[in-house]
Design a protein around this motif. Structure first.
Motif, PDB file in Angstrom:
ATOM      1  N   UNK A  43      38.661  41.693  53.940  1.00 42.16           N
ATOM      2  CA  UNK A  43      39.256  42.140  52.678  1.00 42.16           C
ATOM      3  C   UNK A  43      40.455  42.977  53.065  1.00 42.16           C
ATOM      4  N   UNK A  44      41.621  42.595  52.581  1.00 40.98           N
ATOM      5  CA  UNK A  44      42.845  43.323  52.853  1.00 40.98           C
ATOM      6  C   UNK A  44      43.296  44.013  51.572  1.00 40.98           C
ATOM      7  N   UNK A  45      43.399  45.320  51.639  1.00 42.82           N
ATOM      8  CA  UNK A  45      43.865  46.114  50.497  1.00 42.82           C
ATOM      9  C   UNK A  45      45.242  46.642  50.886  1.00 42.82           C
ATOM     10  N   UNK A  46      46.273  46.022  50.328  1.00 39.66           N
ATOM     11  CA  UNK A  46      47.641  46.255  50.781  1.00 39.66           C
ATOM     12  C   UNK A  46      48.393  47.238  49.896  1.00 39.66           C
ATOM     13  N   UNK A  47      47.964  48.464  49.916  1.00 36.63           N
ATOM     14  CA  UNK A  47      48.735  49.537  49.326  1.00 36.63           C
ATOM     15  C   UNK A  47      48.486  49.866  47.872  1.00 36.63           C
ATOM     16  N   UNK A  48      48.869  51.074  47.548  1.00 33.17           N
ATOM     17  CA  UNK A  48      48.741  51.652  46.213  1.00 33.17           C
ATOM     18  C   UNK A  48      47.301  51.635  45.722  1.00 33.17           C
ATOM     19  N   UNK A  49      46.426  52.154  46.548  1.00 35.53           N
ATOM     20  CA  UNK A  49      45.024  52.295  46.185  1.00 35.53           C
ATOM     21  C   UNK A  49      44.931  53.273  45.015  1.00 35.53           C
ATOM     22  N   UNK A  50      45.616  54.375  45.170  1.00 33.76           N
ATOM     23  CA  UNK A  50      45.665  55.382  44.106  1.00 33.76           C
ATOM     24  C   UNK A  50      47.000  55.296  43.368  1.00 33.76           C
ATOM     25  N   UNK A  51      47.017  55.790  42.150  1.00 38.09           N
ATOM     26  CA  UNK A  51      48.264  55.827  41.394  1.00 38.09           C
ATOM     27  C   UNK A  51      49.098  57.045  41.775  1.00 38.09           C
ATOM     28  N   UNK A  52      48.426  58.052  42.271  1.00 37.26           N
ATOM     29  CA  UNK A  52      49.089  59.308  42.605  1.00 37.26           C
ATOM     30  C   UNK A  52      48.732  59.706  44.039  1.00 37.26           C
ATOM     31  N   UNK A  53      49.664  60.344  44.746  1.00 37.36           N
ATOM     32  CA  UNK A  53      49.338  60.814  46.089  1.00 37.36           C
ATOM     33  C   UNK A  53      48.270  61.915  46.085  1.00 37.36           C
TER      34      UNK A  53
END
Length: 165
Positions: A43-53
């Protein structure tokens, strides 16, 4: 290799004051079901897991619970998380030692004194993923004779050269 590729989860996002927690939890549940059914190698999760840092604790908890459920649905699956421009490298990497125990690799930043192995992730003895987190051009490691604007290209050349070995 069999992959599931996702990106831009934007967990914690409110949309015009509409709380998206219910749909975000449903997404994580659906992803868990898909992993259980499809049994991918990764499973590749390619960025922007969260909306805010700086996500709220409830959002981090939703992410942790969702990721754990996904892992439990297909424990043999390699999970690779790559930071995007909305993610905080330090926030994502804070839990990475714990996640690594479950074969989850978090690549949150390009480090100045790192080995290419940190970005080349083997998957089920079938191949590998080159994980390149979002990085501003000027934050790529300096190299003698390489202009600041060309650091990104030089970094990718270096990592890709290492994959040939």
């Amino acid at each position: 290799m069999k992959f599931i590729h996702t990106s831009d989860w934007h967990l914690g996002q409110d949309f015009y004051n509409y709380d998206r927690v219910v749909e975000q939890k449903a997404f994580l549940s659906q992803l868990s079901e898909i992993a259980a059914k499809e049994k991918p190698d990764a499973l590749l999760i390619a960025g922007d897991i969260y909306h805010s840092p700086t996500p709220q604790n409830v959002t981090v908890q939703m992410y942790n619970e969702g990721l754990l459920a996904i892992h439990k649905a297909c424990p043999e699956m390699k999970i690779i998380i790559i930071a995007g421009n909305h993610d905080s490298a330090s926030k994502l990497s804070a839990d990475s030692p714990v996640w690594s125990e479950l074969d989850v690799t978090v690549v949150s930043q390009v480090k100045k004194d790192s080995d290419a192995d940190q970005y080349i992730i083997p998957v089920a003895d079938k191949g590998f993923v080159v994980a390149a987190p979002y990085t501003y051009k000027s934050n790529y490691p300096p190299k003698e004779g390489v202009d600041k604007e060309d650091r990104r290209k030089e970094w990718f050349r270096w990592v890709l050269k290492e994959t040939e070995m």
